[in-house]
Write an enzyme that holds these catalytic residues in place. Structure first.
Site, PDB file in Angstrom:
ATOM      1  N   LYS A  95      -1.694 -20.954  42.799  1.00 28.35           N
ATOM      2  CA  LYS A  95      -1.908 -19.519  42.988  1.00 28.35           C
ATOM      3  C   LYS A  95      -3.286 -19.088  42.486  1.00 28.35           C
ATOM      4  O   LYS A  95      -4.008 -18.344  43.170  1.00 28.35           O
ATOM      5  CB  LYS A  95      -0.817 -18.743  42.252  1.00 28.35           C
TER       6      LYS A  95
ATOM      7  N   THR B 296       1.561 -13.745  38.572  1.00 26.63           N
ATOM      8  CA  THR B 296       0.375 -14.600  38.470  1.00 26.63           C
ATOM      9  C   THR B 296       0.013 -14.679  37.001  1.00 26.63           C
ATOM     10  O   THR B 296      -0.518 -13.723  36.425  1.00 26.63           O
ATOM     11  CB  THR B 296      -0.790 -14.012  39.284  1.00 26.63           C
TER      12      THR B 296
END
Length: 286
Positions: free
Chosen positions: A164, A91
């Site tokens: 995300k 991420t």
């Protein structure tokens, strides 16, 4: 398929193990080599440097933040220029994803995942993938080994990272909402479990409410399944994207402050769902 896997935290170790179980030839690297021991026992090869894990067809990275990924790609012994297709499950921020895509000579795919460590162990992650169609096709067997479904977001890798970050914000917003509702109910004499059973049995039956609702009811904040500092990092990245795109996100500010508060009071090994503790304390509940 001959692949490399870099980053063997809770998520990465489970993902690499499932790739081995699927029959892939896996070479692993981690900054702390001791974390690779179980995987090596299971048949993985241990690389001395990140670049050594990037000599096959694909190298997958699962690292904590932008800085860690930059070190693995651009640092000494890094994978920049190696022959493998780079698939980043980390991420990370939009800017870094764009930079990696621009610099990648052999292709770059962003493929962050949704799911906690238990889902990673069970190969039940959701993979959010973006990149050149041919590269995504090459990765399909790998994604199938670690996840239950892959979502293709398009040809711009950073689009997957934006999805995300958006999703992680929504998780934290849902946790914040549940924490506030449970605190209200508790102060009025209604048991948290009773409230959760009603909500998940009627309007809020989605897995996110069930999973995190159980954590809140049972106070399972230590040890962290997903550490609050990583959640704070993700909310900061989401805020950076929102600033760049001029998208107001007022709830994000509240969530981020509560994460800061719980880290300050509980330490860094507290789950990001521990924002509930900040909500409770604000209401005078110990």
């Amino acid at each position: 398929m001959k692949i490399g896997f870099i980053g063997l935290g809770q998520m990465g170790s489970a993902m690499a193990a499932n790739l081995l179980k699927a029959g892939h030839d896996v070479t692993v690297w981690n900054r702390s080599a001791d974390k690779a021991a179980k995987l090596v026992e299971a048949g993985a090869h241990l690389a001395e440097k990140p670049v050594d894990a990037a000599q096959g067809e694909v190298v997958m990275t699962m690292l904590a933040d932008d800085r860690a990924l930059e070190a693995v790609v651009y640092g000494e012994g890094g994978i920049q220029g190696a022959p493998a297709l780079h698939v980043s499950h980390s991420t990370i921020g939009i800017a870094l994803a764009d930079r990696l895509a621009a610099d990648a000579g052999n292709g770059f795919v962003s493929a962050p995942v949704f799911g906690r460590p238990v889902a990673a162990e069970a190969a039940k992650l959701f993979v959010i993938a973006a990149g050149a169609p041919a590269d995504l096709d090459r990765c399909e067997p790998l994604f199938a080994a670690i996840g239950q479904r892959t979502f293709r977001i398009g040809e711009t890798p950073s689009a997957a990272n934006l999805v995300k970050l958006s999703g992680n914000f929504m998780i934290m917003a849902a946790v914040e909402a549940m924490a506030e509702a449970m605190t209200l109910a508790e102060k009025g004499g209604v048991d948290r479990r009773t409230l959760l059973d009603v909500l998940t049995g009627t309007l809020f039956g989605a897995p996110i409410y069930q999973t995190y609702g159980d954590i809140l009811v049972e106070d399972r904040f230590h040890p962290a399944g997903f550490a609050a500092p990583l959640g704070l990092k993700d909310m900061t990245l989401a805020d950076t994207a929102a600033t760049t795109l001029c998208a107001p996100m007022p709830i994000l500010g509240i969530v981020r402050d509560h994460i800061r508060s719980v880290i300050a009071s509980e330490g860094e090994d507290v789950d990001w769902a521990g924002v509930a503790l900040a909500v409770r304390r604000g209401a005078g509940i110990a």
